[in-house]
Design a protein around this motif. Structure first.
Motif, PDB file in Angstrom:
ATOM      1  N   VAL A  96      17.337 -14.836 -11.241  1.00  0.00           N
ATOM      2  CA  VAL A  96      18.825 -14.634 -11.177  1.00  0.00           C
ATOM      3  C   VAL A  96      19.553 -15.180  -9.773  1.00  0.00           C
ATOM      4  O   VAL A  96      20.639 -14.660  -9.606  1.00  0.00           O
ATOM      5  CB  VAL A  96      19.298 -13.272 -11.719  1.00  0.00           C
ATOM      6  N   GLY A  97      18.490 -15.510  -8.925  1.00  0.00           N
ATOM      7  CA  GLY A  97      19.275 -16.031  -7.714  1.00  0.00           C
ATOM      8  C   GLY A  97      19.093 -15.029  -6.418  1.00  0.00           C
ATOM      9  O   GLY A  97      19.872 -15.238  -5.372  1.00  0.00           O
ATOM     10  N   ILE A  98      18.382 -14.031  -6.692  1.00  0.00           N
ATOM     11  CA  ILE A  98      18.671 -12.899  -5.514  1.00  0.00           C
ATOM     12  C   ILE A  98      17.186 -13.192  -4.643  1.00  0.00           C
ATOM     13  O   ILE A  98      15.943 -13.253  -5.155  1.00  0.00           O
ATOM     14  CB  ILE A  98      18.459 -11.566  -5.961  1.00  0.00           C
ATOM     15  N   SER A  99      17.516 -13.607  -3.429  1.00  0.00           N
ATOM     16  CA  SER A  99      16.129 -13.889  -2.489  1.00  0.00           C
ATOM     17  C   SER A  99      15.601 -12.480  -2.216  1.00  0.00           C
ATOM     18  O   SER A  99      15.966 -11.407  -1.941  1.00  0.00           O
ATOM     19  CB  SER A  99      16.944 -14.363  -1.215  1.00  0.00           C
ATOM     20  N   VAL A 100      14.150 -12.551  -2.242  1.00  0.00           N
ATOM     21  CA  VAL A 100      13.430 -11.479  -1.923  1.00  0.00           C
ATOM     22  C   VAL A 100      12.202 -11.840  -0.932  1.00  0.00           C
ATOM     23  O   VAL A 100      11.906 -12.827  -0.897  1.00  0.00           O
ATOM     24  CB  VAL A 100      12.874 -10.875  -3.190  1.00  0.00           C
ATOM     25  N   HIS A 101      12.119 -10.966   0.041  1.00  0.00           N
ATOM     26  CA  HIS A 101      11.036 -11.122   0.956  1.00  0.00           C
ATOM     27  C   HIS A 101       9.799 -10.112   0.730  1.00  0.00           C
ATOM     28  O   HIS A 101       9.919  -8.974   0.627  1.00  0.00           O
ATOM     29  CB  HIS A 101      11.356 -11.059   2.357  1.00  0.00           C
ATOM     30  N   ILE A 102       8.590 -10.533   0.798  1.00  0.00           N
ATOM     31  CA  ILE A 102       7.592  -9.613   0.881  1.00  0.00           C
ATOM     32  C   ILE A 102       6.894  -9.533   2.050  1.00  0.00           C
ATOM     33  O   ILE A 102       6.344 -10.337   2.586  1.00  0.00           O
ATOM     34  CB  ILE A 102       6.524  -9.995  -0.562  1.00  0.00           C
ATOM     35  N   PHE A 103       6.387  -8.208   2.675  1.00  0.00           N
ATOM     36  CA  PHE A 103       5.787  -8.279   3.925  1.00  0.00           C
ATOM     37  C   PHE A 103       4.512  -7.406   3.476  1.00  0.00           C
ATOM     38  O   PHE A 103       4.353  -6.362   3.150  1.00  0.00           O
ATOM     39  CB  PHE A 103       6.650  -7.267   4.566  1.00  0.00           C
ATOM     40  N   GLU A 104       3.259  -8.180   3.937  1.00  0.00           N
ATOM     41  CA  GLU A 104       1.983  -7.591   3.464  1.00  0.00           C
ATOM     42  C   GLU A 104       1.450  -7.021   4.765  1.00  0.00           C
ATOM     43  O   GLU A 104       1.592  -7.351   6.080  1.00  0.00           O
ATOM     44  CB  GLU A 104       0.827  -8.780   3.145  1.00  0.00           C
ATOM     45  N   SER A 105       0.576  -5.841   4.635  1.00  0.00           N
ATOM     46  CA  SER A 105       0.059  -5.219   5.589  1.00  0.00           C
ATOM     47  C   SER A 105      -1.252  -5.744   6.245  1.00  0.00           C
ATOM     48  O   SER A 105      -1.637  -4.986   7.067  1.00  0.00           O
ATOM     49  CB  SER A 105       0.094  -3.723   5.408  1.00  0.00           C
ATOM     50  N   VAL A 106      -1.841  -6.531   5.300  1.00  0.00           N
ATOM     51  CA  VAL A 106      -3.329  -6.880   5.695  1.00  0.00           C
ATOM     52  C   VAL A 106      -3.192  -8.300   6.611  1.00  0.00           C
ATOM     53  O   VAL A 106      -2.270  -9.228   6.266  1.00  0.00           O
ATOM     54  CB  VAL A 106      -4.410  -7.176   4.781  1.00  0.00           C
ATOM     55  N   GLU A 107      -4.046  -8.834   7.598  1.00  0.00           N
ATOM     56  CA  GLU A 107      -4.061  -9.981   8.134  1.00  0.00           C
ATOM     57  C   GLU A 107      -4.460 -11.133   7.354  1.00  0.00           C
ATOM     58  O   GLU A 107      -4.139 -12.307   7.408  1.00  0.00           O
ATOM     59  CB  GLU A 107      -4.885  -9.794   9.540  1.00  0.00           C
ATOM     60  N   GLU A 108      -5.438 -10.909   6.501  1.00  0.00           N
ATOM     61  CA  GLU A 108      -5.900 -11.969   5.889  1.00  0.00           C
ATOM     62  C   GLU A 108      -5.928 -11.364   4.085  1.00  0.00           C
ATOM     63  O   GLU A 108      -6.622 -10.334   4.007  1.00  0.00           O
ATOM     64  CB  GLU A 108      -7.306 -12.232   6.231  1.00  0.00           C
ATOM     65  N   ILE A 109      -5.351 -12.441   3.355  1.00  0.00           N
ATOM     66  CA  ILE A 109      -5.444 -11.950   1.973  1.00  0.00           C
ATOM     67  C   ILE A 109      -6.681 -12.557   1.308  1.00  0.00           C
ATOM     68  O   ILE A 109      -6.933 -13.557   1.383  1.00  0.00           O
ATOM     69  CB  ILE A 109      -4.305 -12.556   1.162  1.00  0.00           C
ATOM     70  N   ARG A 110      -7.574 -11.805   0.663  1.00  0.00           N
ATOM     71  CA  ARG A 110      -8.806 -12.329   0.223  1.00  0.00           C
ATOM     72  C   ARG A 110      -9.336 -11.636  -1.247  1.00  0.00           C
ATOM     73  O   ARG A 110      -8.534 -10.605  -1.426  1.00  0.00           O
ATOM     74  CB  ARG A 110      -9.950 -11.888   1.218  1.00  0.00           C
ATOM     75  N   GLU A 111      -9.993 -12.217  -1.980  1.00  0.00           N
ATOM     76  CA  GLU A 111     -10.597 -11.484  -3.102  1.00  0.00           C
ATOM     77  C   GLU A 111     -11.195 -10.312  -2.925  1.00  0.00           C
ATOM     78  O   GLU A 111     -12.009 -10.206  -1.973  1.00  0.00           O
ATOM     79  CB  GLU A 111     -11.572 -12.642  -3.897  1.00  0.00           C
ATOM     80  N   LEU A 112     -11.054  -9.133  -3.892  1.00  0.00           N
ATOM     81  CA  LEU A 112     -11.862  -7.967  -3.501  1.00  0.00           C
ATOM     82  C   LEU A 112     -12.762  -7.610  -4.898  1.00  0.00           C
ATOM     83  O   LEU A 112     -13.419  -6.727  -4.832  1.00  0.00           O
ATOM     84  CB  LEU A 112     -10.828  -6.883  -3.469  1.00  0.00           C
ATOM     85  N   GLY A 113     -12.628  -8.634  -5.665  1.00  0.00           N
ATOM     86  CA  GLY A 113     -13.661  -8.496  -6.868  1.00  0.00           C
ATOM     87  C   GLY A 113     -13.266  -7.288  -7.932  1.00  0.00           C
ATOM     88  O   GLY A 113     -14.112  -6.600  -8.492  1.00  0.00           O
ATOM     89  N   VAL A 114     -11.915  -6.937  -7.876  1.00  0.00           N
ATOM     90  CA  VAL A 114     -11.335  -6.170  -9.008  1.00  0.00           C
ATOM     91  C   VAL A 114     -10.536  -6.689  -9.935  1.00  0.00           C
ATOM     92  O   VAL A 114      -9.991  -7.932  -9.714  1.00  0.00           O
ATOM     93  CB  VAL A 114     -10.588  -4.867  -8.209  1.00  0.00           C
ATOM     94  N   GLY A 115     -10.010  -6.237 -10.917  1.00  0.00           N
ATOM     95  CA  GLY A 115      -9.250  -6.873 -11.881  1.00  0.00           C
ATOM     96  C   GLY A 115      -7.917  -6.057 -11.930  1.00  0.00           C
ATOM     97  O   GLY A 115      -7.541  -5.039 -11.297  1.00  0.00           O
ATOM     98  N   ILE A 116      -6.915  -6.814 -12.617  1.00  0.00           N
ATOM     99  CA  ILE A 116      -5.604  -6.096 -12.663  1.00  0.00           C
ATOM    100  C   ILE A 116      -5.271  -6.109 -14.366  1.00  0.00           C
ATOM    101  O   ILE A 116      -5.423  -6.903 -14.983  1.00  0.00           O
ATOM    102  CB  ILE A 116      -4.582  -6.977 -12.119  1.00  0.00           C
ATOM    103  N   ASN A 117      -5.114  -4.800 -14.666  1.00  0.00           N
ATOM    104  CA  ASN A 117      -4.348  -4.443 -15.961  1.00  0.00           C
ATOM    105  C   ASN A 117      -3.205  -4.797 -16.277  1.00  0.00           C
ATOM    106  O   ASN A 117      -2.188  -3.858 -15.489  1.00  0.00           O
ATOM    107  CB  ASN A 117      -4.924  -2.866 -16.328  1.00  0.00           C
TER     108      ASN A 117
END
Length: 57
Positions: free
Chosen positions: A9-30
């Protein structure tokens, strides 16, 4: 998913992550039914079907 809806709908959003490197963790998302409904409303049902695994009976 709310972020995708806001973007749609045109609203700008910013996401701030707390980890230095995003990587796979071997878990699933339900994804619960209401989350799948939001993704479907956003036009992402086909992509979800391509990458997700359906529930097992």
């Amino acid at each position: 998913m709310v972020l995708l809806q806001l973007h749609q709908v045109g609203i700008s959003v910013h996401i701030f992550e707390s980890v230095e490197e995003i990587r796979e963790l071997g878990v699933g998302i339900n994804l619960l039914p209401h989350a799948v409904r939001v993704l479907t409303d956003l036009g992402l049902a086909e992509e979800l079907a391509n990458v997700g695994l359906p529930p097992q009976n």
